[in-house]
Design a protein around this motif. Structure first.
Motif, PDB file in Angstrom:
ATOM      1  N   ALA A   1       0.636  -1.292  -0.273  1.00  9.82           N
ATOM      2  CA  ALA A   1      -0.163  -0.172   0.168  1.00  9.82           C
ATOM      3  C   ALA A   1       0.805   1.055   0.339  1.00  9.82           C
ATOM      4  O   ALA A   1       0.802   2.118  -1.010  1.00  9.82           O
ATOM      5  N   GLY A   2       1.729   1.576   1.036  1.00  8.64           N
ATOM      6  CA  GLY A   2       2.613   2.846   1.344  1.00  8.64           C
ATOM      7  C   GLY A   2       1.997   4.402   1.327  1.00  8.64           C
ATOM      8  O   GLY A   2       2.288   5.235   1.029  1.00  8.64           O
ATOM      9  N   LEU A   3       1.128   4.067   1.951  1.00 11.69           N
ATOM     10  CA  LEU A   3      -0.010   4.806   1.908  1.00 11.69           C
ATOM     11  C   LEU A   3       0.988   5.934   2.738  1.00 11.69           C
ATOM     12  O   LEU A   3       0.616   5.219   4.098  1.00 11.69           O
ATOM     13  N   PRO A   4       0.665   7.244   2.592  1.00 11.98           N
ATOM     14  CA  PRO A   4       1.638   7.825   3.796  1.00 11.98           C
ATOM     15  C   PRO A   4       0.230   8.152   4.572  1.00 11.98           C
ATOM     16  O   PRO A   4      -0.325   8.274   4.743  1.00 11.98           O
ATOM     17  N   GLY A   5       1.088   7.963   6.328  1.00  7.99           N
ATOM     18  CA  GLY A   5       0.399   8.567   7.594  1.00  7.99           C
ATOM     19  C   GLY A   5      -0.579   7.378   8.227  1.00  7.99           C
ATOM     20  O   GLY A   5      -1.197   8.566   8.698  1.00  7.99           O
ATOM     21  N   VAL A   6      -0.193   5.962   7.709  1.00 14.38           N
ATOM     22  CA  VAL A   6      -0.922   5.625   8.748  1.00 14.38           C
ATOM     23  C   VAL A   6      -0.398   4.667   9.476  1.00 14.38           C
ATOM     24  O   VAL A   6       1.394   4.334   8.367  1.00 14.38           O
ATOM     25  N   ARG A   7      -0.873   5.023  10.354  1.00  9.39           N
ATOM     26  CA  ARG A   7       0.172   3.987  11.388  1.00  9.39           C
ATOM     27  C   ARG A   7      -0.939   2.674  12.110  1.00  9.39           C
ATOM     28  O   ARG A   7      -1.796   2.673  12.849  1.00  9.39           O
ATOM     29  N   MET A   8      -0.153   1.422  11.995  1.00  7.77           N
ATOM     30  CA  MET A   8      -0.534   0.227  12.474  1.00  7.77           C
ATOM     31  C   MET A   8      -0.616   0.179  14.483  1.00  7.77           C
ATOM     32  O   MET A   8       1.050   0.553  14.733  1.00  7.77           O
ATOM     33  N   HIS A   9      -0.686  -0.435  15.250  1.00 13.01           N
ATOM     34  CA  HIS A   9      -0.753  -0.752  16.277  1.00 13.01           C
ATOM     35  C   HIS A   9      -0.857  -2.357  16.987  1.00 13.01           C
ATOM     36  O   HIS A   9      -0.974  -2.933  15.977  1.00 13.01           O
TER      37      HIS A   9
END
Length: 547
Positions: free
Chosen positions: A287-295
């Motif tokens: 995906a590489g979509l910026p601004g996405v953070r998984m927890h």
């Protein structure tokens, strides 16, 4: 091995249900509301409170939930027709709102797919079951069962009335482990709703035909996530994995996100574990979509597609429903829906047999439901191969737009039992035929009171709809026709309703060509149609169901 079911101090029940997922709970509610004594056991010690399986509820299942009196609670916890965005890497290639393409209509009050985590569906169903005084017995595992086919005569107070005046004392002796204790329970019927690895199916020796797709693996998780629009599900396509590259779905009731991704073995033949590190790596690669953070995931699992169908749904007093009878690809979201609809079909038939209907009525359960499962397995398998190869995201988004795939209606609304053993069309007075789903419609009663047809259907009874100007009985207290009064007195499991159709919605939905009667089964399917029906024809038809 057969064990005689002698009368002793062993606890008894009419129906023992093994497995307290959505299928078992639906069956238990259907039985309990019909006055059937039932018990439902669950191997796990605690109820699920997290996870992302079984999250799509289709329109026909929503109609089942309407009939069971829980649809408002289910809708309140889920999201209907979630908007969709499809990507290739960082590029947005498609965005649409499924609800804009399939609005509700008078005959179809639930038109879209509801997104709701399975544990919320289960919680609503458990609460409804508790309203009938039945609670799930957790930490209880079936370890063995034996059947007895013996009979006793009518003076025996236990059992089911046979046509020859005898009492059928056949049943099942179940052995249940509860912690360190083992107990036995006698039941007239045992129903396995215990999933793809069903203990009930194995004990009954019923073959589970098909295959597991060993070469395919998917990891799934539930987690907190930042940086994506929570009003959309997000799908990423990949030349190798299709739409299996990455799917991220908001689960609003929990404030979590469901994350799915296809995986493959590394050079050592090892699959990546469903950890935060793995999901972050796959998202960056695909995906590489910026601004996405998984927890950190609060729940995760590895899944592989299994496509299997039982040889038969019944072995004597043992029956199967849901994944215990059929497993399929998750593509199309049909597994849980098919199982819930299995249970809705079976519940009223078990109740009828327990009050004296011929045991052969249970044969219709397989006759009606196995072809549905077989068609579903074929369709979802074909859809899986299309969705997870090539331009899979386009395939998936088209599915969400139309809720149809490979010639199968994923709404469940077009499922029918035409040509089956339980239906009869007296003439051509209606376009709708015996075995069809009975549509909803806004109508009025004979005195002009507004009423939905689904309101009349709700409950464990048969419903006789009388369309037209001739008077018809509305309830048991004061029918206009003496012959109809006799029908009502003889058949307490029948609701008769004279309905008017001032706006023509019922005429369009039922294909009415004038005055007509339509008999609707407890599961919402048409059982008999005609311009009219006399008392003897109606009683003969209904007494086959012990009404």
């Amino acid at each position: 091995m057969r064990a005689a079911l002698s009368h002793d101090s062993t606890p008894t029940t009419d129906v023992l249900i093994v497995g307290a997922g959505p299928v078992g709970l639906t069956l238990a509610i259907g039985l309990a509301r019909a006055g059937v004594d039932c018990r439902i056991i669950e191997r796990d010690d605690a109820f699920r409170t997290a996870g992302v399986r079984g999250k799509g509820v289709n329109p026909r299942t929503l109609e089942v939930f309407d009939d069971l009196g829980v649809v408002a609670r289910i809708l309140d916890r889920g999201v209907l027709d979630l908007k969709v965005r499809a990507y290739e890497g960082t590029r947005l290639v498609q965005e649409f709102d499924p609800g804009a393409t399939r609005p509700t209509t008078p005959d179809r009050p639930y038109a879209g797919m509801l997104m709701i985590a399975q544990h919320h569906t289960e919680a609503v169903l458990r609460d409804r079951l508790a309203e009938y005084g039945v609670k799930v017995e957790t930490g209880s595992e079936l370890t063995d069962c034996t059947q007895d086919t013996g009979h006793a005569y009518a003076q025996d107070a236990a059992g089911i009335q046979d046509t020859d005046g005898a009492r059928d004392t056949a049943g099942v002796l179940a052995t249940v482990r509860q912690g360190d204790r083992t107990a036995q329970l006698r039941a007239r019927f045992l129903v396995g709703c215990d999933g793809g690895r069903s203990t009930v199916r194995k004990l009954a020796g019923i073959p589970f035909l098909g295959e597991t797709w060993e070469e395919e693996r998917f990891i799934m998780a539930s987690m907190d996530l930042d940086g994506l629009d929570p009003d959309h599900m997000h799908l990423w396509n990949h030349p190798k994995f299709g739409a299996g590259a990455m799917a991220i779905v908001p689960m609003r009731q929990d404030g979590k996100w469901a994350v799915h991704a296809a995986v493959e073995p590394d050079e050592h033949g090892e699959l990546p574990a469903p950890t935060l590190e793995t999901f972050r790596r796959l998202f960056a690669e695909r995906a590489g979509l910026p601004g996405v953070r998984m927890h950190e995931p609060i729940w995760s699992t590895v899944w592989r597609p299994t496509v299997r169908l039982v040889e038969r749904y019944r072995d004597g007093r043992v029956l199967l429903a849901g994944d215990a009878a059929h497993c399929q690809s998750a593509a199309g979201g049909q597994g849980m829906n098919t199982g819930i609809q299995d249970a809705h079909n079976l519940a009223w038939k078990l109740a009828a047999v327990l009050r004296g209907a011929p045991a052969e009525l249970l044969d219709s359960y397989q006759e009606e439901r196995r072809p549905i499962a077989l068609a579903g397995l074929a369709a979802t398998s074909a859809h899986h191969k299309a969705a997870f190869r090539g331009d899979g995201a386009t395939v998936l988004t088209e599915q969400f737009r139309t809720l149809a795939v490979q010639g199968t209606d994923l709404t469940g609304l077009s499922i029918d039992y035409r040509g089956g053993p339980l239906g009869r069309d007296l003439d051509e007075a209606t376009g709708i035929r015996a075995g069809d789903r009975a549509p909803d419609a806004p109508c009025t009663t004979a005195d002009g009171t507004p009423v939905r047809l689904f309101d009349l259907f709700r409950g464990p009874h048969f419903t006789l709809l009388a369309f037209g100007d001739h008077p018809a009985p509305a309830d048991q207290s004061g029918p206009a026709d003496p012959a109809a009064r006799s029908v009502l007195q003889d058949l307490p499991g029948l609701r008769v309703a004279a309905v008017r159709d001032p706006d023509g919605h019922a005429a369009r939905a039922y294909g009415l060509r004038g005055e007509a009667v339509v008999l609707v089964r407890p599961d919402g399917y048409v059982s008999l149609t005609g311009a009219s029906v006399d008392r003897s024809t109606l009683t003969e038809h209904l007494r086959a169901f012990a009404v």
